[in-house]
Design an enzyme around this catalytic site. Sequence first.
Site, mmCIF file in Angstrom:
data_model
loop_
_atom_site.group_PDB
_atom_site.id
_atom_site.type_symbol
_atom_site.label_atom_id
_atom_site.label_comp_id
_atom_site.label_asym_id
_atom_site.label_seq_id
_atom_site.Cartn_x
_atom_site.Cartn_y
_atom_site.Cartn_z
ATOM 1 C CB SER A 94 -0.895 0.020 1.233
ATOM 2 O OG SER A 94 -1.396 1.334 1.456
ATOM 3 C CG HIS A 125 -3.854 -1.378 -2.023
ATOM 4 N ND1 HIS A 125 -4.991 -2.061 -2.424
ATOM 5 C CD2 HIS A 125 -4.214 -0.615 -0.965
ATOM 6 C CE1 HIS A 125 -5.998 -1.718 -1.634
ATOM 7 N NE2 HIS A 125 -5.559 -0.840 -0.740
ATOM 8 C CG ASP A 153 -4.998 2.550 0.709
ATOM 9 O OD1 ASP A 153 -3.892 2.219 1.200
ATOM 10 O OD2 ASP A 153 -5.922 1.761 0.504
ATOM 11 C CG MET A 190 -8.451 7.156 2.174
ATOM 12 S SD MET A 190 -7.634 7.042 3.779
ATOM 13 C CE MET A 190 -6.914 5.399 3.685
ATOM 14 C CG HIS A 194 -9.120 0.427 -1.152
ATOM 15 N ND1 HIS A 194 -8.605 0.194 0.106
ATOM 16 C CD2 HIS A 194 -10.472 0.373 -1.025
ATOM 17 C CE1 HIS A 194 -9.620 0.009 0.955
ATOM 18 N NE2 HIS A 194 -10.749 0.114 0.295
ATOM 19 C CG MET A 221 -11.343 3.303 1.377
ATOM 20 S SD MET A 221 -9.835 3.169 2.364
ATOM 21 C CE MET A 221 -8.607 3.435 1.080
ATOM 22 C CG MET A 275 -11.983 -2.627 4.115
ATOM 23 S SD MET A 275 -10.346 -2.301 3.438
ATOM 24 C CE MET A 275 -9.499 -1.547 4.843
ATOM 25 C CG ASP A 315 -6.402 -2.768 2.608
ATOM 26 O OD1 ASP A 315 -7.007 -1.895 1.952
ATOM 27 O OD2 ASP A 315 -5.307 -2.588 3.167
#
Length: 255
Positions: free
Chosen positions: A40, A65, A67, A69, A99, A101, A171, A209
């Site tokens: 990540s 990966h 992330d 957000m 990913h 979010m 998750m 994750d």
Amino acid sequence: MGKATSINHSKKKAHVNNGAKAPRPEGALRRGVGVHIAPSLLAADFADLRGAMRSLKAASIRWLHLDVMDGHFVQNLTMGVPVLKSIAADSPDFYFDVHLMIEQPRAFVRPFADAGAKLITFHVEAAGDDSINLLKHIRRIGVHSGISVRPKTPVSAIRDCLPYADLVLIMTVEPGFGGQKLLPETLNKVRELVHLRDELGLSFLIQVDGGINLDTGPLAVAAGADVLVAGTSVFHENRIRQNVSSLRKSLSNIR
Ligand code: DX5
Ligand code: ZN
């Protein structure tokens, strides 16, 4: 994904996919090519992303990966399309796993796909009734489709989505921050998904994750995980190659 290696669900040793060329999103994501480690990038030194990716490549990592957000779906703000555009242009041979979010995933699917995403995963808690159509949309634009559930969301909430998902992300921590401890009860959802996948005759990959390290990684693979996202345990003290090799060793005698 190379045909060389495979996860054999019988009692034989699990094989760690070390360096087989990253998958291209033509056709479905396939099982049977070993356990993937997906670092990540959130835990990397943002002042030296190019250096981090060079080290990952040297450690034969090709799955990355990201992330994303938005400060609404989770209480944190991280990275957007411009970051992916830059690192994808610099290192196009990575398998970029995005990913999301965020509260409005549909609005960002195309921009991330155009920037180089190979897999786009969104949360059922954000997309709700639009989830099946969004999975189909992601596949239609030539990217692998992924759906995720927070720790408190049951697997039953995504049962109807499974035929349209190339990957399911469980998750193992409450999304929003790296460096948290894995919630052991979430591995029961991985076991449940393995049974559901067989029962429905599907072939999606199972990704976990949050809180993956030398102790919890083997537990997740034993529960049935195919892809391990790891932030802190890969980028810790910037000893990327050593950390990846230790994580691989910890996985080499599972199942
Ligand atoms: C958390 C993110 C994870 C996190 C993993 O919301 O989705 O990808 O960065 O970091 P570690 O491995 O440190 O828990
Ligand atoms: Zn993540």
